[in-house]
Design an enzyme around this catalytic site. Structure first.
Site, PDB file in Angstrom:
ATOM      1  N   HIS A  50       3.303  -0.865   4.340  1.00 19.02           N
ATOM      2  CA  HIS A  50       3.305  -1.871   3.349  1.00 19.02           C
ATOM      3  C   HIS A  50       3.147  -3.292   4.076  1.00 19.02           C
ATOM      4  O   HIS A  50       4.050  -3.922   4.426  1.00 19.02           O
ATOM      5  CB  HIS A  50       4.390  -1.990   2.681  1.00 19.02           C
ATOM      6  CG  HIS A  50       4.730  -0.989   1.883  1.00 19.02           C
ATOM      7  ND1 HIS A  50       4.063  -0.670   0.657  1.00 19.02           N
ATOM      8  CD2 HIS A  50       5.455   0.451   1.907  1.00 19.02           C
ATOM      9  CE1 HIS A  50       4.398   0.420  -0.111  1.00 19.02           C
ATOM     10  NE2 HIS A  50       5.418   0.993   0.729  1.00 19.02           N
ATOM     11  N   GLU A  58       2.226  -5.900   3.005  1.00 25.97           N
ATOM     12  CA  GLU A  58       2.671  -6.834   2.024  1.00 25.97           C
ATOM     13  C   GLU A  58       4.158  -7.122   2.190  1.00 25.97           C
ATOM     14  O   GLU A  58       4.480  -8.050   1.734  1.00 25.97           O
ATOM     15  CB  GLU A  58       2.115  -6.484   0.557  1.00 25.97           C
ATOM     16  CG  GLU A  58       3.289  -5.348  -0.085  1.00 25.97           C
ATOM     17  CD  GLU A  58       2.600  -4.061   0.288  1.00 25.97           C
ATOM     18  OE1 GLU A  58       1.753  -3.902   1.122  1.00 25.97           O
ATOM     19  OE2 GLU A  58       2.984  -3.171  -0.153  1.00 25.97           O
ATOM     20  N   ILE A  92       7.904   3.164   3.781  1.00 24.25           N
ATOM     21  CA  ILE A  92       8.787   3.495   2.356  1.00 24.25           C
ATOM     22  C   ILE A  92       8.390   4.913   1.633  1.00 24.25           C
ATOM     23  O   ILE A  92       7.258   4.864   1.212  1.00 24.25           O
ATOM     24  CB  ILE A  92       9.099   2.384   1.488  1.00 24.25           C
ATOM     25  CG1 ILE A  92       9.777   1.201   2.362  1.00 24.25           C
ATOM     26  CG2 ILE A  92       9.857   2.639   0.478  1.00 24.25           C
ATOM     27  CD1 ILE A  92       9.734   0.012   1.444  1.00 24.25           C
ATOM     28  N   CYS A 128       0.005   2.271   0.747  1.00 22.42           N
ATOM     29  CA  CYS A 128       0.966   3.715   0.422  1.00 22.42           C
ATOM     30  C   CYS A 128       0.531   4.306  -0.884  1.00 22.42           C
ATOM     31  O   CYS A 128      -0.547   5.034  -0.662  1.00 22.42           O
ATOM     32  CB  CYS A 128       2.445   3.005   0.282  1.00 22.42           C
ATOM     33  SG  CYS A 128       3.758   4.315   0.161  1.00 22.42           S
ATOM     34  N   ARG A 143       1.821  13.211   0.407  1.00 17.96           N
ATOM     35  CA  ARG A 143       2.802  12.620  -0.181  1.00 17.96           C
ATOM     36  C   ARG A 143       4.080  12.552   0.300  1.00 17.96           C
ATOM     37  O   ARG A 143       4.367  13.659   0.831  1.00 17.96           O
ATOM     38  CB  ARG A 143       2.892  12.595  -1.862  1.00 17.96           C
ATOM     39  CG  ARG A 143       1.626  12.136  -2.310  1.00 17.96           C
ATOM     40  CD  ARG A 143       1.738  12.233  -3.749  1.00 17.96           C
ATOM     41  NE  ARG A 143       2.908  11.653  -4.324  1.00 17.96           N
ATOM     42  CZ  ARG A 143       3.588  11.720  -5.527  1.00 17.96           C
ATOM     43  NH1 ARG A 143       3.316  12.749  -6.224  1.00 17.96           N
ATOM     44  NH2 ARG A 143       4.642  11.166  -5.874  1.00 17.96           N
ATOM     45  N   GLY A 151       3.842   1.783  -4.763  1.00 18.19           N
ATOM     46  CA  GLY A 151       4.475   2.131  -6.103  1.00 18.19           C
ATOM     47  C   GLY A 151       4.662   3.633  -6.218  1.00 18.19           C
ATOM     48  O   GLY A 151       4.652   4.094  -5.288  1.00 18.19           O
ATOM     49  N   GLU A 152       4.637   4.233  -7.416  1.00 26.58           N
ATOM     50  CA  GLU A 152       4.520   5.594  -7.555  1.00 26.58           C
ATOM     51  C   GLU A 152       2.998   5.921  -8.077  1.00 26.58           C
ATOM     52  O   GLU A 152       2.657   5.863  -9.050  1.00 26.58           O
ATOM     53  CB  GLU A 152       5.446   6.003  -8.426  1.00 26.58           C
ATOM     54  CG  GLU A 152       7.032   5.963  -7.766  1.00 26.58           C
ATOM     55  CD  GLU A 152       7.046   7.188  -6.542  1.00 26.58           C
ATOM     56  OE1 GLU A 152       6.660   8.248  -6.707  1.00 26.58           O
ATOM     57  OE2 GLU A 152       7.780   6.669  -5.598  1.00 26.58           O
TER      58      GLU A 152
END
Lengths: 304, 187
Positions: free
Chosen positions: B165, B167, B129, B76, B103, B46-47
Site C-alpha cells: 500500500h 498510499e 496488509i 493490494c 490472495r 479493500g476487499e
C-alpha cells in the site's frame, strides 16, 4: 503479543482503512457468513447469538466459542472479527491466538470489568470499540483501539441512537476545531480524554482512526443516513439475518437485504440507487423502539 | 487531466489525498459512466471480492474495457482485480496484467507487516496488509519492485500494480510513476 505503538498501530489502522465504504455483517454460522460474503460484505463479525437474540434471551453473553469462530473463518476469505467482553483480556488473548482479524471489545456482551477496558496496545491484533461521544472514543483510542464505531442501541433495529452518537461525536469534533490552544486543556478535562489526543483531533478535524457506525441499522436508508452523517463504514448486526428478536429471516430474504444495504452504503449519496435498492428489499426486522426502553435494558451504557 | 480512484469500497480516500498532493485532479468513481471522464484509474486496497460484487456484471465489463485502453494502477485488492489469474480462492479478474496472484498469501491480519523492499535498486517502505503474492509473472512484464525474492510491483504497458500500500506510506514515488505513465501519452 507486541507493545509496538508505531508501525503496529499503522497496520491496525491500515486494515480499518481497507474496510471503509463497506458493510460488516453479524453472522452466527458458516452459511450466514457465506451469504454475507456473496452479498459483498467487507468483513463478518462471528457471533454465537446476534444482539437481538442476546437481548431476547438474556443470561450472560460471552465470547463466542472458538469452534464456532473457526467454522466461520474457514468458510470465507474476507476478514473475520469476533467480540470479547469489556475488560476481558483473557478472551482477547484467546481470540488473538485463534487468528481473528479484528476484536470488538463490545458492550453487547456482558462486561467482565466494571472499571477497566482491555489494554489494546498489548496486542498485535487490532481492536474496534464502541463510543457514544468524543470523550469515550478518545479514551478507547488512548487504550489502543484502531477503529471506533458508534454504539447505537444494538439488537433493536432502531437507528435513533446510532444517529445520536454519530452526531454527538462529529459535533464535538467540530467544536474542538474552533477552540483556542489554551481552551483545549479545559476541554480535555471535560471530555475526560488525554490532552494529546484532544489536540490532535482539534488540528485534524477528525479522529485519528476510522469512525464507523453501528447499533440499530436495519435498512438501506439507515445505512445511507449514517454514512451521510459522517460514518466511514457500517456494521449491520441483527438487521440482516433476523426476522424478529427470536427467529431468523428466510436466507433468500437475508441475502436480498444484505445486497441492498451493501449497495446503499457505496451509493449513499445517490437517491436514485437508494430508491432502486429500497424498492427491492423485503421488509426489515420488526425491531424494538429505543424510546420505549428503560435505561436498564440498554447495552450502550456499558463501558467506562 | 482527471485521474479517477475507484471508490466502490476500500482505502480510496488515502489514494485521493496522495494524488491531490501530487497536483492531480481526482474523481471518485462509483458509477461506470464516470470512467468516460478520466485519463487513468487507481484501484485501491479493500476487499477484492466485495468490490467485484458491488460493481456487478455491467460495472466489471465497463472496467475491463477501460483498463484495456487507459492507464490503471492497482494496490493490494486493486492488484488482484487487475490480474489475469487469481487463486485462494479463484475469482474472475480484469485480465490487464499477465500474472497469477494469490490472495491473503501471508496469512491473516496478525501476519500483516511493514517491510523495507526495493524500488529498482532504491529502498522503499512497504505496508503489507492481508496482502496477496504474485506467484507468476508473464513474459513482457517489468518488475518494478521486490521484497526479498518476491516481485511486489509490476508493470505491463500502461498497467501497474503493487501488492503493498504505497498510499499508506509517506513515499510518493509509486504514485509519481503512475502519473508519469498517464502523462506519457497513454491517454
Amino acid at each position: 503479543m507486541s507493545q509496538d505503538k508505531g508501525n503496529g498501530l499503522r497496520l491496525k489502522i491500515g486494515l480499518a482503512e481497507m474496510l471503509k465504504g463497506g458493510v460488516i455483517m453479524d453472522v452466527t454460522n458458516a452459511e450466514q457468513a457465506t451469504i454475507a460474503e456473496q452479498a459483498g460484505a467487507v468483513a463478518v463479525m462471528a457471533l454465537e447469538r446476534v444482539p437481538a437474540q442476546i437481548r431476547a434471551e438474556g443470561g450472560v453473553a460471552r465470547m463466542a466459542s472458538p469452534k464456532k469462530i473457526r467454522e466461520i473463518m474457514d468458510a470465507v476469505s474476507i476478514p473475520v472479527m469476533a467480540k470479547c467482553r469489556i475488560g476481558h483480556f483473557a478472551e482477547a488473548q484467546i481470540l488473538e491466538e485463534l487468528g481473528v482479524d479484528y476484536i470488538d471489545e463490545s458492550e453487547v456482551l456482558t462486561p467482565a470489568d466494571e472499571a477497566h477496558h482491555v489494554d489494546k496496545h498489548a496486542f498485535t491484533v487490532p481492536f474496534v470499540c464502541g463510543a457514544r461521544n468524543l470523550g469515550e472514543a478518545l479514551r478507547r483510542i488512548a487504550e489502543g483501539a484502531a477503529m471506533i464505531r458508534t454504539k447505537g442501541e444494538a439488537g433493536t433495529g432502531d437507528v435513533v441512537h446510532a444517529v445520536k452518537h454519530m452526531r454527538q461525536i462529529i459535533s464535538q469534533i467540530r467544536e474542538l476545531t474552533v477552540l483556542g490552544e489554551e481552551e483545549l486543556y479545559a476541554r480535555a478535562k471535560n471530555l475526560q480524554a488525554p490532552y494529546e489526543l484532544v489536540r490532535l483531533v482539534a488540528k485534524a478535524g477528525k479522529l485519528p482512526v476510522p469512525n464507523f457506525s453501528a447499533g440499530g441499522i436495519a435498512t438501506p436508508a439507515d445505512a445511507s443516513l449514517v454514512m451521510q452523517l459522517g460514518a466511514e463504514s457500517v456494521f449491520v448486526g441483527s438487521g440482516i439475518f433476523m426476522k424478529d428478536s427470536t427467529s431468523f429471516a428466510d436466507p433468500a430474504d437475508a441475502e436480498r437485504r444484505a445486497r441492498a444495504i451493501v449497495r446503499a452504503t457505496t451509493h449513499y449519496q445517490d437517491p436514485k440507487v437508494l430508491l432502486e435498492v429500497s424498492s427491492d428489499v423485503p421488509s426489515a426486522m420488526k425491531g424494538l423502539a429505543v424510546g420505549a426502553m428503560d435505561e436498564a435494558q440498554m447495552l450502550q451504557t456499558r463501558g467506562w | 487531466m482527471k485521474v479517477g480512484v475507484l471508490a466502490v469500497q476500500g482505502d480510496f480516500d488515502a489514494h485521493r489525498k496522495r494524488l491531490e498532493e501530487l497536483g492531480a485532479e481526482v474523481v471518485l468513481v462509483r458509477k461506470p459512466e464516470q470512467l468516460d471522464e478520466i485519463a487513468g484509474l487507481v484501484l485501491p486496497g479493500g476487499e477484492s471480492g466485495a468490490i467485484l460484487r458491488i460493481l456487478g456484471e455491467r460495472g466489471v465489463e465497463k472496467l475491463k474495457q477501460f483498463v484495456r485502453r487507459k492507464p490503471a494502477f492497482g494496490t493490494c485488492a486493486g492488484a488482484i482485480l487487475l490480474a489475469k489469474e487469481i487463486t485462494n480462492p479463484e475469482q474472475p479478474g480484469l485480465g490487464a496484467l499477465d500474472i497469477r496472484i494469490r490472495r491473503n498469501a501471508y496469512g491473516r491480519q496478525i501476519d500483516s507487516s511493514i517491510r523495507e523492499g526495493r524500488l529498482g535498486s532504491a529502498p522503499l517502505e512497504m505496508v503489507f496488509i492481508r496482502a496477496p503474492k504474485i506467484e507468476r509473472v508473464g513474459p513482457g512484464l517489468e518488475v518494478l519492485a521486490t521484497e526479498g525474492k518476491d516481485p511486489v510491483a509490476v508493470r505491463q504497458g500502461k498497467t501497474m500494480a503493487a501488492t503493498f500500500h504505497p498510499e499508506l506510506s509517506d513515499d510518493t514515488r509509486m504514485h509519481q510513476e503512475f502519473l508519469k505513465l498517464i502523462g506519457n501519452g497513454h491517454n
